[in-house]
Scaffold this active site. Structure first.
Site, PDB file in Angstrom:
ATOM      1  N   LYS A   1       0.856  -1.201   0.000  1.00 10.45           N
ATOM      2  CA  LYS A   1       0.000   0.000   0.000  1.00 10.45           C
ATOM      3  C   LYS A   1       0.890   1.249   0.000  1.00 10.45           C
ATOM      4  O   LYS A   1       2.090   1.153   0.247  1.00 10.45           O
ATOM      5  CB  LYS A   1      -0.903  -0.005   1.235  1.00 10.45           C
ATOM      6  CG  LYS A   1      -1.736  -1.263   1.393  1.00 10.45           C
ATOM      7  CD  LYS A   1      -2.981  -1.283   0.515  1.00 10.45           C
ATOM      8  CE  LYS A   1      -3.586  -2.675   0.551  1.00 10.45           C
ATOM      9  NZ  LYS A   1      -4.992  -2.758   0.292  1.00 10.45           N
TER      10      LYS A   1
HETATM   11  C1  LIG Z   1      -5.981  -3.677   0.932  1.00 17.33           C
HETATM   12  C2  LIG Z   1      -7.341  -3.188   1.082  1.00 17.33           C
HETATM   13  C3  LIG Z   1      -8.114  -3.475   2.222  1.00 17.33           C
HETATM   14  C4  LIG Z   1      -7.686  -4.434   3.288  1.00 17.33           C
HETATM   15  O1  LIG Z   1      -6.472  -4.173   3.905  1.00 17.33           O
HETATM   16  P1  LIG Z   1      -5.674  -5.372   4.615  1.00 17.33           P
HETATM   17  O2  LIG Z   1      -4.651  -4.678   5.425  1.00 17.33           O
HETATM   18  O3  LIG Z   1      -5.098  -6.231   3.539  1.00 17.33           O
HETATM   19  O4  LIG Z   1      -6.637  -6.120   5.466  1.00 17.33           O
HETATM   20  C5  LIG Z   1      -9.367  -2.902   2.319  1.00 17.33           C
HETATM   21  N1  LIG Z   1      -9.865  -2.118   1.354  1.00 17.33           N
HETATM   22  C6  LIG Z   1      -9.169  -1.843   0.247  1.00 17.33           C
HETATM   23  C7  LIG Z   1      -9.766  -0.946  -0.776  1.00 17.33           C
HETATM   24  C8  LIG Z   1      -7.881  -2.376   0.061  1.00 17.33           C
HETATM   25  O5  LIG Z   1      -7.212  -2.103  -1.049  1.00 17.33           O
END
Ligand SMILES: *Cc1c(COP(=O)(O)O)cnc(C)c1O
Length: 383
Positions: free
Chosen positions: A191
């Site tokens: 991310k």
């Molecule tokens: C990655 C993501 C999540 C979840 O995050 P995690 O840390 O993997 O649980 C939720 N919403 C969106 C839009 C994402 O891209």
């Protein structure tokens, strides 16, 4: 070439990160160490909200928000049809019904006109009570919060900003993860701000919700005593090692990474301008944190063959997302499967995400551009 070059990032930040990790190991404060609350303060300050509560991942962050609001059976939660599974999984897991809404084909974010239509439709059906909107900052660009907030106000809905991909973005200088009544993010390694494992955070200006979420994240503890449990909760903490890594990464993010990734995106825009690809569109006044650089292929180009052609030249690409949320098997046979989302359906067939990260070089971008144009000139790309 890496899709998101975390190895390169580590080589740049190695000295600081190694030192911070060693500090945690020496202190042996692996859970709830001082770095966790320090990081929470730094994140809250960066976003410009009163409270930041870190947690185990971005999915739990959404769940914590929904639990704090008591959302569950009988409730409708409006979610874009084009997003990562968590955005719809979390309300469904709480017993609520995710109502999937089509997206805008330029911003990839929830279509506000269709959002209002969906709210009116659900009110008319009378089966579920509209409670909340989960707006997603897809690929790093904030959703259209001015309009979404207006709809939430009009129909008395709570606004949850799923900023898992949005951290660092902004609208007219106001930072993402500060737009929702509650906002959430993820620190999954790839991310915009990633840690070295799983991590997440919840943001809010509301004192009462913040206190409930702090409690929920640690087995429903009371605020003084961890072993006095006043509600059913979860075990969802960001561990100290992740917080320590994030402190170094947040500094790099603020100092140069957000700027560098925007430079990479601009270089892409220029390099790909004449290729016939549909390039990502960032709205006026908006800044993206470029969780993804996603192009749309023109009809007629065989995406699988193109992807393979690039892969054979060591250029990794990804398809975010292959399937509309309402078509996921997990929702089959439910009210959520009934959505009508032609834009999402089309995007799922035409999108392709290219490598992007703050350390992407101009040479890499030219290599990608050349491979893409060669590929599209080859007749076998055409279906
Ligand atoms: C990655 C993501 C999540 C979840 O995050 P995690 O840390 O993997 O649980 C939720 N919403 C969106 C839009 C994402 O891209």
């Amino acid at each position: 070439m890496e899709f998101r070059d975390l190895k390169k990032q580590y080589s740049v930040l190695k000295n600081e990160i190694d030192m911070k990790i060693a500090e945690v190991c020496t202190s042996a404060h692996f859970i709830s160490g001082a770095q966790v609350s320090e990081l929470e303060r730094q994140l809250a300050e960066y976003v410009g909200v009163k409270h930041c509560i870190s947690c185990a991942n971005g999915t739990d962050a959404i769940t914590l928000a929904l639990k704090a609001w008591g959302i569950g059976r009988g409730d409708a939660v409006f979610v874009p049809d084009f997003t990562f599974f968590s955005s719809g999984e979390c309300p469904a897991a709480e017993g609520a019904v995710p109502v999937f809404v089509d997206v805008d084909e330029n911003s990839f974010n929830i279509d506000v006109k269709k959002l209002e239509e969906a709210v009116i439709r659900v009110l008319g059906e009378g089966e579920y009570a509209p409670k909340a909107v989960i707006a997603v900052d897809l690929f790093g660009q904030p959703a259209d919060y001015a309009e979404i907030k207006e709809i939430c106000r009009k129909y008395g809905l709570l606004l949850l900003e799923d900023g898992a991909q949005g951290f660092g973005g902004s609208i007219d200088g106001k930072k993402a993860c500060g737009f929702g009544d509650i906002s959430t993010t993820s620190f999954f390694p790839s991310k915009p701000l990633g840690c070295y494992g799983d991590g997440g955070a919840v943001f809010t200006n509301n004192d009462e919700w913040a206190a409930i979420i702090r409690s929920l994240a640690v087995h429903g503890k009371n605020s003084e005593n961890k072993y006095d449990n006043i509600r059913l909760g979860m075990n969802s903490r960001l561990d100290t090692l992740q917080a320590a890594v994030l402190q170094v990464k947040l500094k790099a993010f603020k100092d140069h990474e957000l700027q560098d990734i925007n430079t990479a995106a601009l270089m892409y825009n220029e390099a790909l301008a004449d290729t016939g690809l549909i390039l990502p569109h960032i709205k006026n006044g908006y800044i993206s944190s470029w969780a993804q650089y996603t192009v749309q292929l023109q009809r007629g180009i065989d995406r699988n063959v193109l992807k393979k052609y690039l892969q054979d030249r060591s250029i990794p690409t990804m398809i975010y997302y292959m399937k509309p949320m309402h078509s996921q098997q997990a929702f089959s046979g439910t009210h959520s499967a009934e959505a009508d989302c032609p834009v999402t359906r089309k995007l799922c067939e035409t999108v392709l995400s290219l490598p992007i990260h703050p350390y992407l070089s101009r040479e890499d971008i030219y290599t990608i551009r050349n491979a893409l144009t060669e590929a599209m000139n080859e007749s076998r790309m055409i279906r």
